[in-house]
Write a protein that holds these residues in place. Structure first.
Motif, PDB file in Angstrom:
ATOM      1  N   VAL B  23       0.902  -1.171   0.128  1.00  0.00           N
ATOM      2  CA  VAL B  23      -0.024   0.069   0.071  1.00  0.00           C
ATOM      3  C   VAL B  23       0.898   1.336   0.037  1.00  0.00           C
ATOM      4  O   VAL B  23       0.819   2.275  -0.635  1.00  0.00           O
ATOM      5  N   LYS B  24       1.811   1.035   0.689  1.00  0.00           N
ATOM      6  CA  LYS B  24       2.691   2.333   0.919  1.00  0.00           C
ATOM      7  C   LYS B  24       3.601   2.662  -0.312  1.00  0.00           C
ATOM      8  O   LYS B  24       3.740   3.651  -0.735  1.00  0.00           O
ATOM      9  N   ASN B  25       4.270   1.580  -0.863  1.00  0.00           N
ATOM     10  CA  ASN B  25       5.277   1.645  -1.804  1.00  0.00           C
ATOM     11  C   ASN B  25       4.661   1.815  -3.083  1.00  0.00           C
ATOM     12  O   ASN B  25       5.202   2.366  -4.040  1.00  0.00           O
ATOM     13  N   ALA B  26       3.386   1.257  -3.381  1.00  0.00           N
ATOM     14  CA  ALA B  26       2.938   1.628  -4.544  1.00  0.00           C
ATOM     15  C   ALA B  26       2.190   2.965  -4.795  1.00  0.00           C
ATOM     16  O   ALA B  26       1.520   3.382  -5.733  1.00  0.00           O
ATOM     17  N   GLY B  27       2.453   3.697  -3.415  1.00  0.00           N
ATOM     18  CA  GLY B  27       1.765   5.057  -3.611  1.00  0.00           C
ATOM     19  C   GLY B  27       0.214   5.104  -3.455  1.00  0.00           C
ATOM     20  O   GLY B  27      -0.374   6.026  -4.229  1.00  0.00           O
ATOM     21  N   LEU B  28      -0.274   4.305  -2.981  1.00  0.00           N
ATOM     22  CA  LEU B  28      -2.006   3.973  -3.010  1.00  0.00           C
ATOM     23  C   LEU B  28      -2.497   5.041  -1.831  1.00  0.00           C
ATOM     24  O   LEU B  28      -3.488   5.634  -1.961  1.00  0.00           O
ATOM     25  N   GLY B  36      -7.419   6.132  12.490  1.00  0.00           N
ATOM     26  CA  GLY B  36      -8.420   5.030  11.729  1.00  0.00           C
ATOM     27  C   GLY B  36      -8.819   5.842  10.602  1.00  0.00           C
ATOM     28  O   GLY B  36      -9.708   5.351   9.533  1.00  0.00           O
ATOM     29  N   THR B  37      -8.270   7.027  10.046  1.00  0.00           N
ATOM     30  CA  THR B  37      -8.709   7.504   8.788  1.00  0.00           C
ATOM     31  C   THR B  37      -7.406   7.235   7.766  1.00  0.00           C
ATOM     32  O   THR B  37      -6.379   7.050   8.287  1.00  0.00           O
ATOM     33  N   MET B  38      -7.996   7.456   6.576  1.00  0.00           N
ATOM     34  CA  MET B  38      -6.831   7.231   5.505  1.00  0.00           C
ATOM     35  C   MET B  38      -6.841   8.213   4.490  1.00  0.00           C
ATOM     36  O   MET B  38      -7.990   8.855   4.184  1.00  0.00           O
ATOM     37  N   ILE B  39      -5.885   8.645   3.722  1.00  0.00           N
ATOM     38  CA  ILE B  39      -5.662   9.480   2.640  1.00  0.00           C
ATOM     39  C   ILE B  39      -5.508   8.689   1.398  1.00  0.00           C
ATOM     40  O   ILE B  39      -4.949   7.902   1.309  1.00  0.00           O
ATOM     41  N   PHE B  40      -6.311   8.596   0.388  1.00  0.00           N
ATOM     42  CA  PHE B  40      -6.495   8.172  -1.053  1.00  0.00           C
ATOM     43  C   PHE B  40      -5.423   9.015  -1.780  1.00  0.00           C
ATOM     44  O   PHE B  40      -5.851  10.115  -2.226  1.00  0.00           O
ATOM     45  N   LYS B  41      -4.135   8.536  -2.020  1.00  0.00           N
ATOM     46  CA  LYS B  41      -3.330   9.183  -2.899  1.00  0.00           C
ATOM     47  C   LYS B  41      -3.839   9.204  -4.413  1.00  0.00           C
ATOM     48  O   LYS B  41      -4.629   8.365  -4.593  1.00  0.00           O
ATOM     49  N   PRO B  42      -3.207   9.881  -5.264  1.00  0.00           N
ATOM     50  CA  PRO B  42      -3.648   9.954  -6.400  1.00  0.00           C
ATOM     51  C   PRO B  42      -3.795   8.441  -7.291  1.00  0.00           C
ATOM     52  O   PRO B  42      -4.540   8.128  -7.872  1.00  0.00           O
ATOM     53  N   TYR B  43      -2.757   7.684  -7.036  1.00  0.00           N
ATOM     54  CA  TYR B  43      -2.769   6.318  -7.584  1.00  0.00           C
ATOM     55  C   TYR B  43      -3.821   5.280  -7.051  1.00  0.00           C
ATOM     56  O   TYR B  43      -4.767   4.450  -7.846  1.00  0.00           O
ATOM     57  N   GLY B  44      -3.933   5.305  -5.728  1.00  0.00           N
ATOM     58  CA  GLY B  44      -5.179   4.700  -5.160  1.00  0.00           C
ATOM     59  C   GLY B  44      -6.408   5.143  -5.417  1.00  0.00           C
ATOM     60  O   GLY B  44      -7.305   4.451  -5.685  1.00  0.00           O
ATOM     61  N   TYR B  45      -6.518   6.517  -5.516  1.00  0.00           N
ATOM     62  CA  TYR B  45      -7.732   7.080  -5.798  1.00  0.00           C
ATOM     63  C   TYR B  45      -8.060   6.839  -7.273  1.00  0.00           C
ATOM     64  O   TYR B  45      -9.600   6.560  -7.627  1.00  0.00           O
ATOM     65  N   LYS B 146     -11.996   0.364  15.935  1.00  0.00           N
ATOM     66  CA  LYS B 146     -10.714   0.212  16.948  1.00  0.00           C
ATOM     67  C   LYS B 146      -9.491  -0.144  16.058  1.00  0.00           C
ATOM     68  O   LYS B 146      -8.449   0.481  16.197  1.00  0.00           O
ATOM     69  N   THR B 147      -9.566  -1.101  15.296  1.00  0.00           N
ATOM     70  CA  THR B 147      -8.471  -1.663  14.781  1.00  0.00           C
ATOM     71  C   THR B 147      -8.617  -1.619  13.290  1.00  0.00           C
ATOM     72  O   THR B 147      -9.592  -1.966  12.649  1.00  0.00           O
ATOM     73  N   THR B 148      -7.777  -0.522  12.494  1.00  0.00           N
ATOM     74  CA  THR B 148      -8.103  -0.185  11.271  1.00  0.00           C
ATOM     75  C   THR B 148      -6.708  -0.540  10.526  1.00  0.00           C
ATOM     76  O   THR B 148      -5.815  -0.559  10.683  1.00  0.00           O
ATOM     77  N   ARG B 149      -7.040  -0.738   9.037  1.00  0.00           N
ATOM     78  CA  ARG B 149      -6.146  -1.003   8.108  1.00  0.00           C
ATOM     79  C   ARG B 149      -6.534  -0.070   6.939  1.00  0.00           C
ATOM     80  O   ARG B 149      -7.711  -0.332   6.363  1.00  0.00           O
ATOM     81  N   PRO B 150      -5.865   0.312   5.908  1.00  0.00           N
ATOM     82  CA  PRO B 150      -6.158   1.156   4.840  1.00  0.00           C
ATOM     83  C   PRO B 150      -7.063   0.055   3.757  1.00  0.00           C
ATOM     84  O   PRO B 150      -6.513  -1.079   3.641  1.00  0.00           O
ATOM     85  N   PHE B 151      -7.951   0.823   3.322  1.00  0.00           N
ATOM     86  CA  PHE B 151      -9.026   0.197   2.471  1.00  0.00           C
ATOM     87  C   PHE B 151      -9.923  -0.721   3.238  1.00  0.00           C
ATOM     88  O   PHE B 151     -11.076  -1.234   2.910  1.00  0.00           O
TER      89      PHE B 151
END
Lengths: 474, 474
Positions: B23-28, B36-45, B146-151
């Protein structure tokens, strides 16, 4: 929809009631359960989808990348840029608990996302090689409002917010102006809104911006409506959020940022610019239905022609055949109230002459057209239709633009008419506050007029800096 | 992105760390400022935009109309449907004040919009003529976690929620199943996720639903992931919100409603199904870049061929030429880590033989291809690529599907492997709670197997009602 069209108040009699009637009867929107919120019904949302598609395409031509940032902003983070928090504080909806549990820090529902995006930029940007970052998001935002009206002013609204960061002042300034141009093009070419445009005064700039550029449309009633803004921040946000990069000379510098946005207010602008006492009038490029086919009866011949025309038009236009069991008269009224640009009526009598009847929503004129000429006829009519509604709006803008040199002249214009009034102005915040207090009007923008100004400020009589449009506004 | 690719943990060694690394290295994505919140970077979005476009088109073929309802729901309104509020209460982010002022009623940030949409339906629906209403919205929703993970699990996520109301039970049930089929098609044909599918058990149904249908994908590690659900409500919400209509016999009846949704979890499912130790592997139909052209040097000949190939591919594919000053090796690694299906390398030596080198991300094989054959070669390779990654996922699903007849058998399978285990089950909530407590696993769905079942429940040994898949799940 019930089998009844309610009467629309005339816009000359009561513009505000007329607006409400149009929004309701065209099926655009309804009020939400929470005061100040609204529901976008399918027809209203379809207009927004069309605006989004057009705008998003223009953005992508400018190398804009879409992103999504979180809805909630921690209070501490929001408070980092002083002018920014001061501008928004009273409007911030605040989450204080989840379930039964109080949160340790209050969270604001985003009124705009500068602070989250700048926090992220600070993390992403290390070298000039990482720049520029040109981000945009299509989201909901919330700014609590006391007086609300569907599309024009609601506590929650939909918009796009672009946020960019650059290695140089010049590049960031260019970005601000490029997006300002995109908005002018959107307004003029697609929404058919003639606009005046220019910089905002000190008083009217966005909270935290060095410059705000705005496009302003003039509604039928002569009040202005801010329709899109593009902001240049200089290094204000970079300093508050520590967005630094190593430049080509290996030195650390603060980066330069911009933001820019248009919102669902545009739908309000479209309604109040183009529509009339029969209901909505929509620019063809954003009309959810561009052509409506109405069959006068269900005879085989009528159905056949109807399907044939539908097929010959559907690849170029958004066409709809109303096959419900509503009456013919009701279907006509509904097509008018919903602002469908072109209406094709197909009846057995016309068919004996190989013609159909085509009406235009703007002029409400009808013509009989040979079936084999329909496609080219429609193509020409839609072009004329768009030109015509643009020209009507432009005429309204020109007719309602005035000049004044003193506050008394300005007031006497306002007492007789609503409209844009170009005045010489000193640019001072206190002076503008005085004008606001006296007249309940604001400056709209400083048009890009290339002239040295030798006049005195229309209000304080000090040396004027520029000429600026003042107006009552939505 | 810095000029460095970080090493990705092997998925065999630590699946969870592998996921985070990809998730991190692909720039998602990145983490948001609020836990518990996340940012959708351009490639992920961009992946989400592609999923949205495909899904929205399928919806519109089913006459779905898009709408937008407000973010905030008054507490009282939310509490009308008892099971619904019970299901969501602990996860509700609550707005209690605006600026400095406390609100008179607490407002929940929507975890889903049934209650607002049903309130609106009650107002809109009067006669059978007003039915059906087939609404959908693409929005953000919030369910505090409580426990979160991107996407996979975040407090805020993006999704679509469809809400429909109908004049008959049969029509509403058909709608539920139609959208269930749309989701199966989305998963199988576009996301290349083989899924098992079927009804949920009593315990796992959506809060307030009579039936929930679900598609469940199996991740590489053998854990299941619920990937889309379609709910039939009967008249539960109509009774709670008073959605009544006059039927053809002029009698008042409660209406029948449905809802259905998929979310940005799908991106998590795609990552954990297809990707590998080199990074992301993306189905071609949702890949933001389908073909990347990398020039080995900047010679005129290379540039010319590069532009020529770009032009011959760009109308059919999303093609990108990486013209940055990153090194050749870095560009290769980045294309791999970002899961770009096809990579075309253009170098001077190859050009003397009139060939370019084309690699596939899935097999990591390279071939030299004549320049004039590139278009047809790529077309075939992309088809093979999609088939191949689907088949790998299908093989994983089949290899990790088991059967058990007793809780001991079930536990011993779980102790050795992760996967889907088909068991005979009584359907009782208390029994399922026991299983959950003992094994920390849930039922996934009741597959539509057309057989009378004569077995005993794998846990309580009462008569089994059906066979159901249990699994550990994300």
């Amino acid at each position: 929809m019930a089998q009844k069209i309610e009467k629309i108040t005339s816009r000359e009699d009561d513009f505000s009631q007329w607006y409400t009637d149009v929004v309701k009867n065209a099926g655009l929107a309804d009020y939400g359960s929470v005061k100040g919120t609204m529901i976008f019904k399918p027809y209203g949302y379809a207009i927004w989808e069309n605006i989004v598609a057009i705008t998003d395409k223009m953005f992508k031509e400018q190398n804009v990348q879409n992103v999504y940032f979180p809805l909630l902003i921690p209070k501490n983070l929001f408070s980092k840029e002083k002018e920014h928090i001061e501008g928004f504080a009273p409007e911030l909806a605040t989450v204080t608990k989840v379930g039964d549990k109080d949160l340790s820090e209050e969270l604001y529902i985003r009124p705009t996302s500068e602070v989250l995006i700048c926090t992220h930029f600070a993390k992403e940007v290390k070298s000039y090689r990482d720049l520029p970052l040109i981000y945009n998001q299509w989201t909901n935002v919330m700014r609590w409002e006391k007086t609300t009206r569907p599309f024009l002013r609601t506590s929650e609204f939909l918009w796009q917010e672009g946020h960019t960061v650059h290695a140089s002042e010049q590049e960031a300034k260019n970005m601000t102006l490029t997006m300002f141009d995109v908005y002018k093009k959107l307004a003029n070419d697609y929404l058919l809104l003639p606009v005046i445009s220019g910089r905002k005064t000190e008083k009217e700039k966005f909270s935290g911006a060095k410059e705000t550029y705005s496009i302003e449309a003039l509604m039928y009633d002569g009040q202005a409506l801010q329709s899109g803004t593009s902001h240049y921040f200089g290094t204000n946000f970079a300093e508050a959020f520590n967005i630094k990069f190593q430049n080509k000379d290996q030195k650390e510098e603060f980066a330069y940022s911009t933001s820019w946005g248009v919102s669902t207010r545009l739908i309000g602008a479209i309604i109040m610019t183009h529509s009339d006492d029969q209901g909505l009038v929509l620019p063809s490029k954003i009309a959810p239905i561009q052509i409506q086919i109405i069959n006068i009866n269900e005879s085989e011949e009528v159905e056949k022609t109807s399907n044939q025309l539908f097929n010959s038009l559907k690849d170029s236009y958004r066409v709809f055949i109303d096959k419900t069991d509503k009456s013919f008269g009701f279907k006509i009224s509904e097509a008018e109230i919903k602002g469908i640009p072109i209406r094709i009526e197909i009846g057995p009598r016309d068919l004996t002459n190989n013609v159909v009847t085509i009406s235009r929503r703007d002029t409400r004129t009808k013509e009989q057209v040979s079936i084999d000429k329909v496609v080219e006829y429609v193509e020409k009519q839609i072009q004329d239709y768009d030109k015509n509604i643009y020209n009507i709006a432009l005429k309204n803008l020109k007719n309602k633009t005035y000049e004044a040199n003193t506050i008394d002249e300005y007031e006497s214009i306002l007492n007789k008419n609503q409209g844009l009034v170009l005045v010489p102005f000193c640019g001072d915040i206190n002076c503008e506050n005085q004008v606001k207090e006296r007249t309940q009007t604001n400056s709209r923008c400083i048009p890009d007029i290339d002239e040295k100004i030798e006049a005195k400020c229309f209000n304080c009589e000090k040396q004027a800096k520029y000429r600026v449009y003042f107006a009552r506004a939505y």
